[in-house]
Design a protein around this motif. Structure first.
Motif, mmCIF file in Angstrom:
data_model
loop_
_atom_site.group_PDB
_atom_site.id
_atom_site.type_symbol
_atom_site.label_atom_id
_atom_site.label_comp_id
_atom_site.label_asym_id
_atom_site.label_seq_id
_atom_site.Cartn_x
_atom_site.Cartn_y
_atom_site.Cartn_z
ATOM 1 N N ASP A 42 0.930 -1.086 0.042
ATOM 2 C CA ASP A 42 0.126 -0.066 0.025
ATOM 3 C C ASP A 42 0.902 1.201 -0.021
ATOM 4 O OD1 ASP A 42 -1.825 2.178 0.847
ATOM 5 O OD2 ASP A 42 -3.122 0.669 1.509
ATOM 6 N N LYS A 43 0.658 2.114 -1.196
ATOM 7 C CA LYS A 43 1.528 3.330 -1.329
ATOM 8 C C LYS A 43 1.323 4.170 -0.057
ATOM 9 C CE LYS A 43 3.209 1.589 -4.754
ATOM 10 N NZ LYS A 43 4.626 0.920 -4.449
ATOM 11 N N ARG A 44 0.223 4.189 0.642
ATOM 12 C CA ARG A 44 0.074 5.133 1.813
ATOM 13 C C ARG A 44 0.819 4.889 3.016
ATOM 14 N NH1 ARG A 44 -6.582 3.921 1.916
ATOM 15 N NH2 ARG A 44 -5.503 1.926 1.667
ATOM 16 N N LEU A 45 1.698 3.722 2.888
ATOM 17 C CA LEU A 45 2.494 3.263 4.202
ATOM 18 C C LEU A 45 3.946 3.763 3.822
ATOM 19 C CD1 LEU A 45 1.139 -0.310 4.806
ATOM 20 C CD2 LEU A 45 0.361 1.655 5.877
ATOM 21 N N ASN A 46 4.759 4.167 4.830
ATOM 22 C CA ASN A 46 5.956 4.415 4.921
ATOM 23 C C ASN A 46 6.595 3.090 4.783
ATOM 24 O OD1 ASN A 46 6.831 3.746 7.540
ATOM 25 N ND2 ASN A 46 6.156 6.023 8.004
ATOM 26 N N PHE A 47 8.160 3.072 4.734
ATOM 27 C CA PHE A 47 8.987 1.791 4.813
ATOM 28 C C PHE A 47 8.691 1.022 5.977
ATOM 29 C CE2 PHE A 47 12.903 -0.361 6.137
ATOM 30 C CZ PHE A 47 13.032 -1.064 5.118
ATOM 31 N N LEU A 48 8.825 2.076 7.290
ATOM 32 C CA LEU A 48 8.585 1.264 8.594
ATOM 33 C C LEU A 48 7.538 0.511 8.624
ATOM 34 C CD1 LEU A 48 10.549 3.459 10.780
ATOM 35 C CD2 LEU A 48 11.542 1.453 9.915
ATOM 36 N N GLU A 49 6.158 1.134 8.063
ATOM 37 C CA GLU A 49 5.124 0.433 8.463
ATOM 38 C C GLU A 49 4.772 -0.703 7.538
ATOM 39 O OE1 GLU A 49 2.343 4.477 9.285
ATOM 40 O OE2 GLU A 49 2.883 4.118 7.322
ATOM 41 N N ARG A 50 5.501 -0.754 6.380
ATOM 42 C CA ARG A 50 5.416 -1.932 5.548
ATOM 43 C C ARG A 50 6.172 -3.086 6.118
ATOM 44 N NH1 ARG A 50 5.760 2.072 1.525
ATOM 45 N NH2 ARG A 50 7.999 1.876 1.251
ATOM 46 N N GLN A 51 7.199 -2.777 6.568
ATOM 47 C CA GLN A 51 8.019 -3.920 7.300
ATOM 48 C C GLN A 51 7.279 -4.311 8.436
ATOM 49 O OE1 GLN A 51 10.184 -4.299 4.659
ATOM 50 N NE2 GLN A 51 11.277 -5.140 6.363
ATOM 51 N N LEU A 52 6.802 -3.606 9.271
ATOM 52 C CA LEU A 52 5.823 -3.877 10.453
ATOM 53 C C LEU A 52 4.476 -4.897 9.817
ATOM 54 C CD1 LEU A 52 5.151 -3.990 13.378
ATOM 55 C CD2 LEU A 52 3.676 -1.903 12.962
ATOM 56 N N ILE A 53 3.759 -4.538 8.706
ATOM 57 C CA ILE A 53 2.888 -5.376 8.262
ATOM 58 C C ILE A 53 3.352 -6.555 7.840
ATOM 59 C CG2 ILE A 53 1.375 -5.702 6.311
ATOM 60 C CD1 ILE A 53 0.405 -3.608 8.661
ATOM 61 N N ARG A 54 4.616 -6.761 7.253
ATOM 62 C CA ARG A 54 5.296 -8.202 6.762
ATOM 63 C C ARG A 54 5.490 -8.818 7.755
ATOM 64 N NH1 ARG A 54 8.236 -10.614 2.706
ATOM 65 N NH2 ARG A 54 7.921 -9.256 1.114
ATOM 66 N N SER A 55 6.023 -8.310 9.138
ATOM 67 C CA SER A 55 6.497 -9.059 9.974
ATOM 68 C C SER A 55 5.245 -9.665 10.789
ATOM 69 C CB SER A 55 7.580 -8.303 10.930
ATOM 70 O OG SER A 55 7.066 -7.049 11.607
ATOM 71 N N ILE A 56 4.275 -8.702 11.034
ATOM 72 C CA ILE A 56 3.153 -9.466 11.574
ATOM 73 C C ILE A 56 2.436 -10.687 10.568
ATOM 74 C CG2 ILE A 56 0.639 -9.023 12.169
ATOM 75 C CD1 ILE A 56 1.608 -6.224 12.976
ATOM 76 N N GLY A 57 2.364 -10.317 9.396
ATOM 77 C CA GLY A 57 1.874 -11.284 8.583
ATOM 78 C C GLY A 57 2.688 -12.474 8.371
#
Length: 75
Positions: A42-57
């Motif tokens: 999602d382009k609305r997320l910054n790098f750290l938020e994308r990493q957090l989503i990936r690690s939770i998933g």
């Protein structure tokens, strides 16, 4: 004289699904049931938020089958 035949809509037209607003459905799911549906791309997320989503998933559902792209996004 040629008189065109009247066009009657097909009864199958009622069977077609109406397009749904996906973002509105996600918003409603979050507000009413606290369910969050988000892509790590999602382009609305910054790098750290994308990493957090990936690690939770990955923690909840395991590793993904796709290979992450080489390099990174700058900006």
């Amino acid at each position: 004289m040629n008189i065109p035949q009247p066009h009657y809509p097909s009864p199958l037209g009622r069977m077609q699904a109406n397009p749904m607003d996906v973002e509105a459905t996600k918003r409603q799911g979050w507000r009413e049931q606290h369910i969050l549906v988000i892509s790590e791309d999602d382009k609305r997320l910054n790098f750290l938020e994308r990493q957090l989503i990936r690690s939770i998933g990955e923690r909840l559902y395991g590793q993904t089958n796709c290979v992450p792209p080489k390099g990174g996004q700058h900006g």
